[in-house]
Design an enzyme around this catalytic site. Structure first.
Site, mmCIF file in Angstrom:
data_model
loop_
_atom_site.group_PDB
_atom_site.id
_atom_site.type_symbol
_atom_site.label_atom_id
_atom_site.label_comp_id
_atom_site.label_asym_id
_atom_site.label_seq_id
_atom_site.Cartn_x
_atom_site.Cartn_y
_atom_site.Cartn_z
ATOM 1 N N CYS A 79 -8.740 11.880 -21.381
ATOM 2 C CA CYS A 79 -8.652 11.416 -22.855
ATOM 3 C C CYS A 79 -7.960 11.925 -23.898
ATOM 4 C CB CYS A 79 -10.299 10.850 -23.342
ATOM 5 S SG CYS A 79 -10.320 10.087 -24.731
ATOM 6 N N CYS A 194 -3.006 6.592 -23.373
ATOM 7 C CA CYS A 194 -4.474 6.483 -23.229
ATOM 8 C C CYS A 194 -4.623 6.483 -21.472
ATOM 9 C CB CYS A 194 -4.649 5.264 -23.913
ATOM 10 S SG CYS A 194 -6.397 4.701 -23.433
#
Length: 267
Positions: A79, A194
């Site tokens: 992440c 992302c």
């Protein structure tokens, strides 16, 4: 008497939701002898809208529990938002643990671009992070880099991978700021900053106003994990290591089915 095989510790993969499955998929290819524990902080999803200090405190508190409970060999922070915010603090607080981070792939984008126009498609949290701007200054000083923070794409990706339909026009609204024309040149690389976004890559390609290279960092993250976790082919991982944990404690049916598709039972 047959030689006894030793038992390997698992690798823990952490993400705010299910986007880290793109990294898990690549890590399994390169680390076939390892078991994996996938942790989704769905109770805190999405991370992009959090204020920095409360989110950092949440992540550090989660890892105090996760590392004590599961004792992994290494941790992949799949992440961008989590690692660019809390990576340094995690390494300082848990110096004995190997952390493999996820950062926007700005350096390889700068090396590959021909037009010099690069866009970084990320969450608002990653876009505003000083870490991201430092990467641009260090590795892409000769490029024009546009940072595009999407409020909605991570949620769209979560819905899409669970089998829900998403409208083309809504996706197009999110990606269009990535496409820049300047002095006869066009954006030729978009960094997917992302881990959720690669699930939508085929839709991005179909809707894009011109072809670009959509740069997915998942394979590079897996290669780094392989470098830091030496192979151990004389050992085996217990099957019970392959499971997923959701911080909400209550993933829905489609999510459980998705985890099964990735070879993970849901705890």
């Amino acid at each position: 008497m047959a030689a006894m095989t030793r038992e390997l510790k698992p690798v823990l993969v952490f993400d705010s939701g299910i986007g880290g499955l793109t990294v898990l998929r690549e890590a399994r290819v390169l680390m076939p002898e390892r078991g994996f524990i996938y942790v989704a902080d769905d109770a805190g999803f999405p991370y992009g809208g959090w204020e920095e200090e409360p989110l950092k405190a949440r992540i550090l508190d989660l890892f105090s529990d996760l590392l004590g409970t599961y004792d992994p060999e290494a941790v992949i922070i799949a992440c961008n938002t989590a690692f660019t915010l809390a990576g340094a603090d995690l390494r300082a607080r848990f110096p004995e643990m190997r952390f493999i981070g996820t950062v926007p792939a700005i350096k390889p984008a700068a090396e590959r671009t021909r037009s010099g126009l690069v866009s970084v498609l990320a969450t608002p949290g990653t876009v505003k992070r000083a870490y991201t701007r430092d990467l641009i200054q260090s590795f892409a000083g000769q490029c024009h880099v546009r940072l595009v923070g999407s409020q909605n794409l991570a949620g769209m990706a979560e819905a899409y991978i669970r089998g829900e339909s998403i409208a083309d026009d809504l996706v197009l609204d999110e990606i269009m700021p990535c496409f820049v024309e300047m002095d006869g040149r066009r954006t030729d690389i978009v960094v997917l900053a992302c881990t959720h976004y690669p699930f939508l890559a085929n839709i991005f390609r179909r809707l894009a106003p011109w072809p670009v290279d959509w740069l997915d960092p998942a394979e590079a993250i897996a290669r780094q994990a392989r470098r830091l976790v030496p192979p151990a082919f004389d050992a085996e991982h217990p099957e019970q290591h392959d499971f997923a944990v959701f911080t909400s404690g209550n993933p829905d049916f489609s999510t459980r089915r998705l985890m099964q598709g990735f070879g993970l039972r849901t705890c």
